[in-house]
Design an enzyme around this catalytic site. Structure first.
Site, PDB file in Angstrom:
ATOM      1  N   ALA A  55     -49.159 -26.653 -13.559  1.00 47.83           N
ATOM      2  CA  ALA A  55     -50.478 -27.021 -14.085  1.00 47.83           C
ATOM      3  C   ALA A  55     -50.374 -27.192 -15.594  1.00 47.83           C
ATOM      4  O   ALA A  55     -50.994 -26.467 -16.364  1.00 47.83           O
ATOM      5  CB  ALA A  55     -51.501 -25.953 -13.726  1.00 47.83           C
ATOM      6  N   GLY A  59     -48.835 -22.847 -16.762  1.00 51.02           N
ATOM      7  CA  GLY A  59     -49.967 -23.461 -17.447  1.00 51.02           C
ATOM      8  C   GLY A  59     -51.219 -22.627 -17.246  1.00 51.02           C
ATOM      9  O   GLY A  59     -51.579 -22.297 -16.102  1.00 51.02           O
ATOM     10  N   SER A  60     -51.903 -22.281 -18.339  1.00 50.29           N
ATOM     11  CA  SER A  60     -53.080 -21.412 -18.241  1.00 50.29           C
ATOM     12  C   SER A  60     -54.356 -22.114 -18.657  1.00 50.29           C
ATOM     13  O   SER A  60     -55.297 -21.483 -19.151  1.00 50.29           O
ATOM     14  CB  SER A  60     -52.887 -20.157 -19.098  1.00 50.29           C
ATOM     15  OG  SER A  60     -53.008 -20.461 -20.477  1.00 50.29           O
ATOM     16  N   GLY A  61     -54.416 -23.429 -18.449  1.00 52.25           N
ATOM     17  CA  GLY A  61     -55.681 -24.128 -18.618  1.00 52.25           C
ATOM     18  C   GLY A  61     -56.590 -23.829 -17.439  1.00 52.25           C
ATOM     19  O   GLY A  61     -56.296 -22.965 -16.604  1.00 52.25           O
ATOM     20  N   ALA A  62     -57.699 -24.557 -17.340  1.00 57.77           N
ATOM     21  CA  ALA A  62     -58.679 -24.278 -16.286  1.00 57.77           C
ATOM     22  C   ALA A  62     -58.072 -24.382 -14.891  1.00 57.77           C
ATOM     23  O   ALA A  62     -58.307 -23.523 -14.036  1.00 57.77           O
ATOM     24  CB  ALA A  62     -59.860 -25.229 -16.421  1.00 57.77           C
ATOM     25  N   GLY A  78     -65.144 -40.682  -3.781  1.00 60.31           N
ATOM     26  CA  GLY A  78     -65.270 -39.390  -4.444  1.00 60.31           C
ATOM     27  C   GLY A  78     -64.066 -39.043  -5.283  1.00 60.31           C
ATOM     28  O   GLY A  78     -64.125 -38.145  -6.119  1.00 60.31           O
ATOM     29  N   GLU A 104     -57.998 -44.816  -1.988  1.00 57.89           N
ATOM     30  CA  GLU A 104     -57.800 -43.667  -1.104  1.00 57.89           C
ATOM     31  C   GLU A 104     -59.113 -43.182  -0.513  1.00 57.89           C
ATOM     32  O   GLU A 104     -59.502 -43.589   0.567  1.00 57.89           O
ATOM     33  CB  GLU A 104     -57.095 -42.546  -1.874  1.00 57.89           C
ATOM     34  CG  GLU A 104     -56.567 -41.438  -0.992  1.00 57.89           C
ATOM     35  CD  GLU A 104     -55.697 -40.450  -1.754  1.00 57.89           C
ATOM     36  OE1 GLU A 104     -55.187 -39.520  -1.108  1.00 57.89           O
ATOM     37  OE2 GLU A 104     -55.548 -40.597  -2.987  1.00 57.89           O
ATOM     38  N   HIS A 107     -87.373 -12.624 -18.052  1.00 55.07           N
ATOM     39  CA  HIS A 107     -86.825 -11.274 -17.885  1.00 55.07           C
ATOM     40  C   HIS A 107     -87.098 -10.803 -16.455  1.00 55.07           C
ATOM     41  O   HIS A 107     -88.208 -10.980 -15.950  1.00 55.07           O
ATOM     42  CB  HIS A 107     -87.489 -10.319 -18.868  1.00 55.07           C
ATOM     43  CG  HIS A 107     -87.072  -8.892 -18.679  1.00 55.07           C
ATOM     44  ND1 HIS A 107     -85.858  -8.411 -19.122  1.00 55.07           N
ATOM     45  CD2 HIS A 107     -87.701  -7.847 -18.064  1.00 55.07           C
ATOM     46  CE1 HIS A 107     -85.752  -7.127 -18.813  1.00 55.07           C
ATOM     47  NE2 HIS A 107     -86.871  -6.759 -18.165  1.00 55.07           N
ATOM     48  N   CYS A 117     -61.781 -35.572  -7.670  1.00 55.28           N
ATOM     49  CA  CYS A 117     -62.745 -34.493  -7.885  1.00 55.28           C
ATOM     50  C   CYS A 117     -63.342 -34.001  -6.572  1.00 55.28           C
ATOM     51  O   CYS A 117     -63.280 -32.814  -6.256  1.00 55.28           O
ATOM     52  CB  CYS A 117     -63.857 -34.964  -8.822  1.00 55.28           C
ATOM     53  SG  CYS A 117     -65.130 -33.704  -9.109  1.00 55.28           S
TER      54      CYS A 117
END
Length: 464
Positions: free
Chosen positions: A269, A185-188, A39, A36, A443, A42
C-alpha cells in the site's frame, strides 16, 4: 443508435458516473464508457466494500468489551467466507444502483475499453466492446475519469502475485484470514486493512518509510493514532525502507535496513498511479506529469475538447474529490460555472479509532507563514463519549490568528469521519471563530467537542 454526443465520459467510477449524471441534468447528450464495472474501483474494490469489512471487524472486536456495558456472551467466532460475501454483496448492490441511475438519466452506457484518436472539436473515442467489435464515438467534449491503480515497485519485489503478496484488491477477497500480516505503507489504505485484519485476530506489522504513520495527517493526530493502534496490538516500523520483499516456503519475508520480518502475507500500500496507459494520450500529446494528466482550474488538458478529473488528474486521491471535480468540469462546459473547485476537501481513515481532517495542519500553516491559534478538546471529558464508552481521541482546530478564519481541523476518535463535515462546511462558508462560537451544538453529542476545540483556541473553553 447514434454515435455522436455532447459529452463522453471515460470511466464510471464515482467521478465519472456523477459527471455523466450532472451532464444529463444540464441537457447534454451523454455517454459513459466503462471497461469493467459501473461504480469503478471505489464501489467495487475500494471505498465501499472496505467499509463493509471494517464494520465487521469493529463489531467483532467490540464483542471483547461487552462487559463494560453490563452485557455478557458465551464465546465469539466468525465465518470468514461470510465476512467476504457480505462485503461483495454491498459492492454489488451499489453497482446495480449506478446502473439504475444511468438508465434514469438517459445516459448511454458503452461497455468496453476506450482509446482516443485525433478528432475535432474533441478527440474521437474508439471503444473495443466487451461484446465484440468496436464503436467510433464522437463528442464536443471528452472527460477522462479513468482513475488509478495500486503502485508497484518491481525493483524490490513490491508486486502482487495473487497468492502471498497483495494489493487492496487481493486483500478484499482472500479465502482465509491470515494469521500474520505485514502492511507496507501507513496511509489510509494500509492502515484500514491493518485495522480490519487485526480486529479479526491477525498479527499485524505496519512498515512506513517516513518518520511517522499517517504522514499526511497533523503530527499530533499521527502520534495519537500510533499509540491507539499499538494498544490494539498492531506493531509498527517507522523510518524503515523496504529493500526486498520475497516469497518464502511459508509466506513472505520483508528485508529492512536492520532486520528481516516474516509473515504469511504482505499487503503493498505504497501509493497509486494514474491510469494513463493504453488510452492514446501520448499520440495526442496530452501533458502528463509523474503519471497523472495535467489540468487547469476548469479541468481542461492541453488538448482541445479533452478534460480529466479525479485520481487520473492527481491528488488528493479521493472519491469525493473526483465527484466534485466532475461536477465543476461539466458545469463549466455547459456554461454554468458554479462549483467551487478550491473548496476544502476532507480526508478520512476508517480505522479504529477513525481519523478525519480538513484544511491545513498546524505545521503546514506555520510553514506558510501564517500566525495561528490552535485549540484542542479531548473526548474523555465529553458527556456523549463517556456514555458511549468511546473516550479515545480529540478534536484539534487551527485558526488564522489575524483574520479568525478556520483554516484546519483534525480529529481522531469514534465516528469522527461523520463529524468532519461540519468543519468542511464552515471552511467552505469562510467561517471565523465568532461564527463557530455562536453556533449551537446539540447536547449531548460528540460534536460538542468541535465547539469546545474552537473555544479553546481563544482561551474560552468551558469544560476543561
Amino acid at each position: 443508435m447514434s454515435d455522436s454526443f455532447d459529452v463522453i465520459v471515460i470511466g464510471a467510477g464515482p467521478g465519472g458516473y456523477v459527471t455523466a449524471i450532472r451532464a444529463s441534468q444540464l441537457g447534454l447528450k451523454t455517454a459513459i464508457v466503462e471497461r469493467e464495472n459501473l461504480g469503478g474501483v471505489c464501489l467495487n474494490w475500494g471505498c465501499i466494500p472496505t467499509k463493509a469489512l471494517l464494520k465487521t471487524g469493529e463489531v467483532y472486536e467490540q464483542l471483547s468489551h461487552l462487559d463494560a456495558y453490563g452485557i455478557s456472551i458465551q464465546g465469539r467466532s466468525y465465518d470468514f467466507a461470510k465476512v467476504i460475501e457480505r462485503s461483495r454483496g454491498v459492492a454489488k448492490q451499489l453497482s446495480g444502483g449506478v446502473a439504475f441511475l444511468m438508465k434514469k438519466h438517459r445516459i448511454e452506457v458503452v461497455e468496453g475499453e476506450a482509446k482516443l484518436e485525433k478528432g475535432s472539436p474533441a478527440p474521437k473515442v474508439v471503444v473495443a466492446l466487451k461484446a465484440g467489435g468496436s464503436r467510433n464515438l464522437t463528442a464536443k467534449h471528452v472527460i477522462l475519469a479513468t482513475g488509478a491503480r495500486a503502485r508497484v515497485i518491481p525493483a524490490v519485489g513490491l508486486v502482487p502475485d495473487g497468492d502471498r503478496i497483495w494489493t487492496y484488491r487481493e486483500a478484499m477477497t482472500p479465502k482465509a484470514c491470515p494469521k500474520s500480516l505485514i502492511v507496507i505503507g501507513s496511509g489510509a489504505i494500509g492502515i484500514e486493512f491493518a485495522s480490519f485484519y487485526r480486529a479479526l485476530g491477525a498479527d499485524v506489522t505496519v512498515i512506513e518509510a517516513l518518520d511517522r504513520i499517517l504522514p499526511v495527517e497533523d503530527e499530533e493526530v499521527s502520534k495519537a493514532a500510533h499509540k491507539a493502534f499499538e494498544k490494539r496490538g498492531m506493531k509498527f516500523r517507522v523510518s524503515a525502507k523496504v529493500s526486498k520483499l520475497a516469497k518464502t516456503k511459508t509466506g513472505v519475508s520483508v528485508t529492512l535496513e536492520k532486520e528481516t520480518l516474516e509473515a504469511e502475507v504482505a499487503i503493498v500500500a505504497v501509493g497509486i498511479d494514474g491510469n494513463v496507459e493504453n488510452l492514446g494520450l501520448e499520440a495526442l500529446g496530452v501533458k502528463i506529469d509523474r503519471g497523472h494528466v495535467v489540468i487547469d482550474k476548469t479541468c481542461k488538458t492541453n488538448v482541445p475538447g479533452l478534460y480529466a478529473i479525479g485520481d487520473v488528474a492527481g491528488p488528493p486521491w479521493l472519491a469525493h474529490k473526483a465527484s466534485h471535480e466532475g461536477v465543476h468540469c461539466v458545469e463549466h462546459i455547459a456554461g454554468h460555472p458554479s462549483a467551487n473547485l478550491t473548496a476544502p476537501i476532507p480526508g478520512c481513515t476508517y480505522a479504529t479509532p477513525q481519523v478525519a481532517s480538513v484544511g491545513l495542519t498546524e505545521a503546514a500553516a506555520k510553514a506558510a507563514g501564517i500566525e495561528v491559534k490552535v485549540g484542542r478538546f479531548p473526548f474523555r471529558v465529553n458527556g456523549k463519549a463517556i456514555a458511549a464508552g468511546e473516550l479515545d481521541g480529540f478534536v484539534k482546530t487551527v485558526f488564522d490568528a489575524k483574520t479568525g478564519a478556520l483554516i484546519g481541523a483534525h480529529m481522531i476518535g469514534h465516528e469522527v469521519t461523520e463529524m468532519i463535515q461540519g468543519f468542511a462546511i464552515a471552511m467552505t462558508l469562510e467561517a471565523t471563530e465568532e461564527d463557530l462560537f455562536a453556533t449551537v451544538f446539540a447536547h449531548p453529542t460528540m460534536s460538542e467537542a468541535m465547539h469546545e476545540a474552537s473555544l479553546d483556541a481563544y482561551g474560552r473553553v468551558l469544560h476543561i
